[in-house]
Design an enzyme around this catalytic site. Structure first.
Site, PDB file in Angstrom:
ATOM      1  N   ARG A  68       0.847  -1.110  -0.043  1.00 35.71           N
ATOM      2  CA  ARG A  68       0.274  -0.057   0.043  1.00 35.71           C
ATOM      3  C   ARG A  68       0.551   1.152   0.102  1.00 35.71           C
ATOM      4  NH1 ARG A  68      -2.041  -3.622   3.936  1.00 35.71           N
ATOM      5  NH2 ARG A  68      -4.097  -4.659   3.422  1.00 35.71           N
ATOM      6  N   LYS A  93      -1.764  -2.080   7.362  1.00 34.55           N
ATOM      7  CA  LYS A  93      -3.224  -1.712   7.684  1.00 34.55           C
ATOM      8  C   LYS A  93      -3.633  -2.494   9.013  1.00 34.55           C
ATOM      9  CE  LYS A  93      -7.725  -1.260   5.547  1.00 34.55           C
ATOM     10  NZ  LYS A  93      -8.577  -1.650   4.285  1.00 34.55           N
ATOM     11  N   HIS A 164      -2.089   2.859  -5.541  1.00 32.93           N
ATOM     12  CA  HIS A 164      -3.029   1.504  -5.344  1.00 32.93           C
ATOM     13  C   HIS A 164      -3.057   0.839  -6.579  1.00 32.93           C
ATOM     14  CE1 HIS A 164      -4.393  -0.401  -1.706  1.00 32.93           C
ATOM     15  NE2 HIS A 164      -5.423  -1.009  -2.201  1.00 32.93           N
ATOM     16  N   ARG A 167      -0.312  -2.003  -6.680  1.00 37.01           N
ATOM     17  CA  ARG A 167      -0.607  -2.933  -5.942  1.00 37.01           C
ATOM     18  C   ARG A 167      -1.663  -4.068  -6.661  1.00 37.01           C
ATOM     19  NH1 ARG A 167      -1.000  -4.690  -0.426  1.00 37.01           N
ATOM     20  NH2 ARG A 167      -3.292  -4.969   0.193  1.00 37.01           N
ATOM     21  N   HIS A 190      -4.222  -9.337   3.496  1.00 34.79           N
ATOM     22  CA  HIS A 190      -5.431  -9.188   3.369  1.00 34.79           C
ATOM     23  C   HIS A 190      -6.191 -10.235   4.601  1.00 34.79           C
ATOM     24  CE1 HIS A 190      -6.548  -7.935  -1.000  1.00 34.79           C
ATOM     25  NE2 HIS A 190      -6.066  -6.852  -0.149  1.00 34.79           N
ATOM     26  N   TYR A 199      -9.549  -9.880  -7.329  1.00 30.10           N
ATOM     27  CA  TYR A 199      -8.566  -9.963  -8.520  1.00 30.10           C
ATOM     28  C   TYR A 199      -8.935 -11.056  -9.691  1.00 30.10           C
ATOM     29  CZ  TYR A 199      -6.209  -6.715  -5.560  1.00 30.10           C
ATOM     30  OH  TYR A 199      -6.118  -5.492  -4.755  1.00 30.10           O
TER      31      TYR A 199
END
Length: 229
Positions: A68, A93, A164, A167, A190, A199
């Protein structure tokens, strides 16, 4: 709206101790937009369109490790583990720690940036990997966003591109190459597999590699179809 619902749920459940009232509060489901993904050629053009080695190295980390923008900005020199070929992400995150991949090419680029940065007097062993205008502060996420936008314009990329996007492209290209989606989930940091599964919807190379069941019937072969239908 959903943040208000969450606040009311907490208020009724924990403050008033009335969980029955909270059950009537329903969060709204917002449709998720498909992420913008660059082709491999577009990524190469974007990275080559950067104006200096520091910018190229920072964007290469975003794409090559799938970080990120805030994670790229907060990297320190000590976070580059060349022995284990990992990047330590200490400010991910949600405050989560994780290891990101470090490829041979990315390590070579970072070592080149280290030598140049040392010559410029902005790189220190205990300092930031990508210093800002002041060597004691990291590069800002706003500046990284501006770097990506300007590089995309210089590379004549018409898509709406941000940090982003790199990414997203990292994850999509790994999926297209056959990398297990659970491994991609770990690399991206994640918490839920559902976030990574998004994705699969933009991995066009994966879609093209699938053989349609219609083709397996062998009914319509080239040259055997009458032009009159």
């Amino acid at each position: 709206m959903n943040s208000i619902v969450s606040a009311l749920r907490f208020f009724f459940t924990h403050t008033l101790d009335c969980p029955d009232l909270a059950r009537r509060l329903v969060r709204l489901a917002h449709p998720r937009k498909l992420p913008v993904v660059l082709s491999r050629d577009e990524v190469a053009r974007l990275l080559n369109a950067t104006t200096c080695l520091k910018h190229q190295a920072a964007l290469s980390v975003a794409y090559g490790a799938g970080l990120r923008v805030a994670e790229v900005a907060m990297l320190k020199v000590a976070d580059v583990d060349s022995e284990r070929m990992l990047l330590r992400v200490e400010r991910g995150k949600g405050g989560r720690y994780r290891n990101a991949m470090l490829s041979e090419d990315l390590l070579a680029l970072l070592r080149q940036w280290w030598r140049v940065g040392r010559q410029q007097g902005v790189m220190h062993r205990d300092g930031w990997l990508f210093p800002g205008q002041h060597a004691m502060k990291p590069i800002s996420t706003r500046q990284l966003h501006r770097i990506v936008v300007e590089a995309a314009q210089a590379a004549d990329i018409a898509k709406r591109v941000g940090p982003h996007t790199l990414r997203h492209s990292f994850a999509t290209h790994l999926l297209e190459d056959g990398t297990d989606i659970r491994i991609i989930q770990v690399l991206l940091g994640h918490a839920k597999l559902n976030n990574t599964a998004l994705y699969a919807k933009v991995a066009t190379r994966t879609v093209r590699a699938v053989t349609s069941p219609l083709d397996k019937l062998g009914l319509f072969k080239p040259g055997e179809i009458s032009p009159d239908g």
